[in-house]
Design a protein around this motif. Sequence first.
Motif, PDB file in Angstrom:
ATOM      1  N   ASP A   1      49.094  36.240  42.897  1.00 63.77           N
ATOM      2  CA  ASP A   1      48.142  35.152  43.105  1.00 63.77           C
ATOM      3  C   ASP A   1      47.584  35.201  44.525  1.00 63.77           C
ATOM      4  O   ASP A   1      46.393  35.048  44.751  1.00 63.77           O
ATOM      5  CB  ASP A   1      48.810  33.790  42.881  1.00 63.77           C
ATOM      6  N   ILE A   2      48.480  35.393  45.474  1.00 71.53           N
ATOM      7  CA  ILE A   2      48.106  35.377  46.892  1.00 71.53           C
ATOM      8  C   ILE A   2      48.778  36.553  47.578  1.00 71.53           C
ATOM      9  O   ILE A   2      49.965  36.798  47.381  1.00 71.53           O
ATOM     10  CB  ILE A   2      48.533  34.056  47.569  1.00 71.53           C
ATOM     11  N   VAL A   3      48.029  37.268  48.371  1.00 71.40           N
ATOM     12  CA  VAL A   3      48.562  38.366  49.162  1.00 71.40           C
ATOM     13  C   VAL A   3      48.407  38.013  50.637  1.00 71.40           C
ATOM     14  O   VAL A   3      47.322  37.661  51.088  1.00 71.40           O
ATOM     15  CB  VAL A   3      47.836  39.689  48.862  1.00 71.40           C
ATOM     16  N   ILE A   4      49.490  38.092  51.365  1.00 73.50           N
ATOM     17  CA  ILE A   4      49.491  37.794  52.798  1.00 73.50           C
ATOM     18  C   ILE A   4      49.784  39.083  53.545  1.00 73.50           C
ATOM     19  O   ILE A   4      50.814  39.724  53.317  1.00 73.50           O
ATOM     20  CB  ILE A   4      50.531  36.720  53.148  1.00 73.50           C
ATOM     21  N   VAL A   5      48.884  39.464  54.423  1.00 75.44           N
ATOM     22  CA  VAL A   5      49.048  40.694  55.192  1.00 75.44           C
ATOM     23  C   VAL A   5      49.670  40.346  56.537  1.00 75.44           C
ATOM     24  O   VAL A   5      49.062  39.668  57.356  1.00 75.44           O
ATOM     25  CB  VAL A   5      47.692  41.400  55.392  1.00 75.44           C
TER      26      VAL A   5
ATOM     27  N   VAL B   1      47.998  48.384  55.609  1.00 76.40           N
ATOM     28  CA  VAL B   1      46.692  48.240  54.970  1.00 76.40           C
ATOM     29  C   VAL B   1      45.741  49.297  55.515  1.00 76.40           C
ATOM     30  O   VAL B   1      45.549  49.434  56.723  1.00 76.40           O
ATOM     31  CB  VAL B   1      46.118  46.828  55.221  1.00 76.40           C
ATOM     32  N   SER B   2      45.140  50.058  54.608  1.00 74.24           N
ATOM     33  CA  SER B   2      44.191  51.097  55.001  1.00 74.24           C
ATOM     34  C   SER B   2      42.757  50.742  54.637  1.00 74.24           C
ATOM     35  O   SER B   2      41.808  51.308  55.189  1.00 74.24           O
ATOM     36  CB  SER B   2      44.555  52.432  54.341  1.00 74.24           C
ATOM     37  N   ARG B   3      42.592  49.780  53.720  1.00 70.27           N
ATOM     38  CA  ARG B   3      41.242  49.419  53.289  1.00 70.27           C
ATOM     39  C   ARG B   3      41.267  48.042  52.659  1.00 70.27           C
ATOM     40  O   ARG B   3      42.176  47.716  51.905  1.00 70.27           O
ATOM     41  CB  ARG B   3      40.698  50.434  52.280  1.00 70.27           C
ATOM     42  N   VAL B   4      40.275  47.230  52.973  1.00 72.39           N
ATOM     43  CA  VAL B   4      40.079  45.931  52.323  1.00 72.39           C
ATOM     44  C   VAL B   4      38.841  46.039  51.454  1.00 72.39           C
ATOM     45  O   VAL B   4      37.738  46.305  51.947  1.00 72.39           O
ATOM     46  CB  VAL B   4      39.912  44.802  53.356  1.00 72.39           C
ATOM     47  N   GLY B   5      38.996  45.845  50.148  1.00 74.71           N
ATOM     48  CA  GLY B   5      37.880  45.949  49.223  1.00 74.71           C
ATOM     49  C   GLY B   5      37.242  44.599  48.949  1.00 74.71           C
ATOM     50  O   GLY B   5      37.934  43.581  48.859  1.00 74.71           O
TER      51      GLY B   5
ATOM     52  N   ILE C   1      43.244  45.268  48.209  1.00 75.55           N
ATOM     53  CA  ILE C   1      43.532  46.000  49.440  1.00 75.55           C
ATOM     54  C   ILE C   1      44.266  47.275  49.070  1.00 75.55           C
ATOM     55  O   ILE C   1      45.029  47.300  48.089  1.00 75.55           O
ATOM     56  CB  ILE C   1      44.357  45.188  50.451  1.00 75.55           C
ATOM     57  N   ASP C   2      44.024  48.324  49.804  1.00 73.94           N
ATOM     58  CA  ASP C   2      44.763  49.565  49.635  1.00 73.94           C
ATOM     59  C   ASP C   2      45.798  49.646  50.744  1.00 73.94           C
ATOM     60  O   ASP C   2      45.515  49.312  51.904  1.00 73.94           O
ATOM     61  CB  ASP C   2      43.826  50.769  49.723  1.00 73.94           C
ATOM     62  N   VAL C   3      46.997  50.047  50.386  1.00 78.33           N
ATOM     63  CA  VAL C   3      48.084  50.148  51.361  1.00 78.33           C
ATOM     64  C   VAL C   3      48.702  51.529  51.291  1.00 78.33           C
ATOM     65  O   VAL C   3      48.721  52.164  50.232  1.00 78.33           O
ATOM     66  CB  VAL C   3      49.162  49.066  51.122  1.00 78.33           C
ATOM     67  N   VAL C   4      49.190  51.996  52.431  1.00 82.28           N
ATOM     68  CA  VAL C   4      49.835  53.302  52.487  1.00 82.28           C
ATOM     69  C   VAL C   4      51.159  53.164  53.225  1.00 82.28           C
ATOM     70  O   VAL C   4      51.329  52.280  54.070  1.00 82.28           O
ATOM     71  CB  VAL C   4      48.960  54.351  53.190  1.00 82.28           C
TER      72      VAL C   4
ATOM     73  N   LEU D   1      46.694  46.716  45.789  1.00 78.08           N
ATOM     74  CA  LEU D   1      47.119  45.371  45.445  1.00 78.08           C
ATOM     75  C   LEU D   1      45.894  44.574  45.030  1.00 78.08           C
ATOM     76  O   LEU D   1      44.854  44.611  45.704  1.00 78.08           O
ATOM     77  CB  LEU D   1      47.799  44.672  46.625  1.00 78.08           C
ATOM     78  N   ARG D   2      46.013  43.846  43.941  1.00 79.99           N
ATOM     79  CA  ARG D   2      44.920  43.009  43.471  1.00 79.99           C
ATOM     80  C   ARG D   2      45.424  41.575  43.296  1.00 79.99           C
ATOM     81  O   ARG D   2      46.468  41.360  42.691  1.00 79.99           O
ATOM     82  CB  ARG D   2      44.375  43.505  42.124  1.00 79.99           C
ATOM     83  N   PRO D   3      44.674  40.591  43.778  1.00 79.16           N
ATOM     84  CA  PRO D   3      45.081  39.196  43.575  1.00 79.16           C
ATOM     85  C   PRO D   3      44.434  38.611  42.325  1.00 79.16           C
ATOM     86  O   PRO D   3      43.272  38.864  42.030  1.00 79.16           O
ATOM     87  CB  PRO D   3      44.524  38.511  44.824  1.00 79.16           C
ATOM     88  N   ARG D   4      45.186  37.807  41.584  1.00 81.79           N
ATOM     89  CA  ARG D   4      44.608  37.157  40.413  1.00 81.79           C
ATOM     90  C   ARG D   4      43.609  36.085  40.829  1.00 81.79           C
ATOM     91  O   ARG D   4      42.595  35.876  40.171  1.00 81.79           O
ATOM     92  CB  ARG D   4      45.718  36.553  39.556  1.00 81.79           C
ATOM     93  N   PHE D   5      43.898  35.383  41.923  1.00 79.46           N
ATOM     94  CA  PHE D   5      43.017  34.322  42.373  1.00 79.46           C
ATOM     95  C   PHE D   5      42.103  34.768  43.520  1.00 79.46           C
ATOM     96  O   PHE D   5      41.423  33.957  44.119  1.00 79.46           O
ATOM     97  CB  PHE D   5      43.828  33.101  42.827  1.00 79.46           C
ATOM     98  N   ALA D   6      42.118  36.052  43.825  1.00 85.32           N
ATOM     99  CA  ALA D   6      41.281  36.594  44.904  1.00 85.32           C
ATOM    100  C   ALA D   6      41.458  35.810  46.198  1.00 85.32           C
ATOM    101  O   ALA D   6      40.509  35.507  46.897  1.00 85.32           O
ATOM    102  CB  ALA D   6      39.812  36.592  44.490  1.00 85.32           C
ATOM    103  N   CYS D   7      42.683  35.454  46.498  1.00 87.98           N
ATOM    104  CA  CYS D   7      42.969  34.689  47.715  1.00 87.98           C
ATOM    105  C   CYS D   7      43.778  35.552  48.662  1.00 87.98           C
ATOM    106  O   CYS D   7      44.849  36.029  48.307  1.00 87.98           O
ATOM    107  CB  CYS D   7      43.751  33.420  47.362  1.00 87.98           C
TER     108      CYS D   7
END
Length: 251
Positions: A18-22, A206-210, A221-224, A233-239
Amino acid sequence: MRIRRLSEFDDNSIIMADIVIVGAGPVGLTIAEECSRAGRKVVVVESGLELESPEHSALNEVENVGELRTEAQIRKRIEFHGSQAKFWSPDVQPYGVRCRGLGGSTHAWAGKSAPFDALDFQARSWVPYSGWPVDHEHIVPYLLRAMKVLNLCPKAPPERFDNEGLRSFYWQFARSRVDRLDIMRFGREFLARRPTNTDVLLDATVSRVGVNGDGSQFSRIDVVSVGASARALRPRFACWLLAGLRMPGCC
């Protein structure tokens, strides 16, 4: 709560939340707990591991252009920061101390905390770029919440100066709830509480924010990992919350 490393996933895996925190520093972990209590599925993405490592600390290297760097300044930084962070180097981090690991820079901080003064929020002609869009009174309720997180006393000590132009000012030190003899280390505190609805993904830089076509919404976001294995990583709520920040008034 689960703690996993990016290398545990297959290449090109897609992790939903739902939520991704970097950033698993004090701000990121605090927000993660708040969101988890609201019932949201949270993934905290941290570039480092549970503790600092030389491989991840090397990612802190930046090119510092334009700042004055006299011999006296360099010596002062080495004296001040050198004993705090295990892998700190004035050549890699010429700007201060940043720790990659669960808990962020609280691996090396002194716990020294104090709120900003009302004057700090005002525009001052002699301070470039000064002035906030809010004043001190607007954030007082949130300061009280932050003090609770930091295990600080909300009651101010009595004033010791009555003369005009002088007033008392006090620093407090955030103490651990897990180890009473230590400063608060947010990673250790987070692991002790183990909040529900929260997963931690370590060794994930994080290598890229889409974003979508018009740039109005995050999509992924792409992570390496240090070993360069890539995941998405994809958020369901785009938050999304990019929380690699310090709490105001803390150092």
